[in-house]
Motif scaffolding. Structure first.
Motif, PDB file in Angstrom:
ATOM      1  N   ARG A   1      45.083  11.039 -43.211  1.00  0.00           N
ATOM      2  CA  ARG A   1      45.325   9.675 -42.724  1.00  0.00           C
ATOM      3  C   ARG A   1      46.471   9.067 -43.512  1.00  0.00           C
ATOM      4  O   ARG A   1      46.564   9.257 -44.723  1.00  0.00           O
ATOM      5  N   ARG A   2      47.294   8.295 -42.849  1.00  0.00           N
ATOM      6  CA  ARG A   2      48.427   7.636 -43.505  1.00  0.00           C
ATOM      7  C   ARG A   2      47.918   6.506 -44.384  1.00  0.00           C
ATOM      8  O   ARG A   2      47.104   5.697 -43.964  1.00  0.00           O
ATOM      9  N   LEU A   3      48.419   6.452 -45.611  1.00  0.00           N
ATOM     10  CA  LEU A   3      48.038   5.398 -46.552  1.00  0.00           C
ATOM     11  C   LEU A   3      49.160   4.372 -46.667  1.00  0.00           C
ATOM     12  O   LEU A   3      48.939   3.183 -46.557  1.00  0.00           O
ATOM     13  N   CYS A   4      50.392   4.836 -46.897  1.00  0.00           N
ATOM     14  CA  CYS A   4      51.547   3.943 -47.030  1.00  0.00           C
ATOM     15  C   CYS A   4      52.808   4.795 -47.082  1.00  0.00           C
ATOM     16  O   CYS A   4      52.746   6.017 -47.051  1.00  0.00           O
ATOM     17  N   ALA A   5      53.944   4.125 -47.201  1.00  0.00           N
ATOM     18  CA  ALA A   5      55.202   4.837 -47.372  1.00  0.00           C
ATOM     19  C   ALA A   5      55.277   5.385 -48.793  1.00  0.00           C
ATOM     20  O   ALA A   5      54.877   4.719 -49.742  1.00  0.00           O
ATOM     21  N   ALA A   6      55.758   6.601 -48.930  1.00  0.00           N
ATOM     22  CA  ALA A   6      55.899   7.206 -50.255  1.00  0.00           C
ATOM     23  C   ALA A   6      57.091   6.590 -50.981  1.00  0.00           C
ATOM     24  O   ALA A   6      57.999   6.048 -50.363  1.00  0.00           O
ATOM     25  N   GLY A   7      57.096   6.724 -52.285  1.00  0.00           N
ATOM     26  CA  GLY A   7      58.238   6.270 -53.075  1.00  0.00           C
ATOM     27  C   GLY A   7      58.128   4.821 -53.468  1.00  0.00           C
ATOM     28  O   GLY A   7      57.451   4.501 -54.445  1.00  0.00           O
TER      29      GLY A   7
END
Length: 141
Positions: free
Chosen positions: A15-21
């Motif tokens: 599941r997507r949590l947030c944008a990386a970085g």
């Protein structure tokens, strides 16, 4: 005798949590010494415990994704993952905006903030936070 939870291969997909970085850097956040319940199992994947759930977190194609490996897997467990990484607050408040505000108030933070993009303070349970604090005196972080 208590048996450890089995990792169920039939669990939901990532599941997507947030944008990386800029919003969450797993390497910097999970290996910086504030928590000791996370283990790197691949170059971009970490396994740890949040509440009563075994969780996998990875950086993949510019996003941070997670999945519940064992234990509680209801909607509360998914909310707990977001809360653990402080991602349950207003979506309009980005980590970059917080960094800018903190840099305005603290010139030293402004100088070093760019060296640590995506570092988040984990919202650990109080007992886990206490033990992590006590363990830091025995580790060279």
């Amino acid at each position: 005798m208590h048996r450890p939870a089995r990792i169920d291969s039939a669990r939901p997909a990532w599941r997507r949590l947030c944008a990386a970085g800029p919003e969450l850097a797993c390497e910097l956040t999970l290996a910086c010494g504030q928590a000791f319940r996370w283990r790197r199992i691949a170059s971009n994947e970490w396994w740890g415990v949040i509440g009563r759930s075994g969780v996998a977190v990875r950086e993949h194609k510019g996003t941070v994704e997670y999945r519940i490996l064992a234990g509680d897997s209801g909607i509360e467990a998914h909310d707990r993952v977001r809360d653990y990484f402080h991602l349950g607050v207003k979506r309009s408040i980005t980590l970059q905006n917080l960094y800018r505000g903190w840099a305005d108030g603290d010139s030293h933070f402004g100088e070093v903030a760019n060296c640590f993009p995506g570092v988040r303070v984990l919202r650990q349970e109080p007992v886990e936070c206490l033990f992590s604090f006590l363990c830091t005196s025995c580790n060279n972080i």
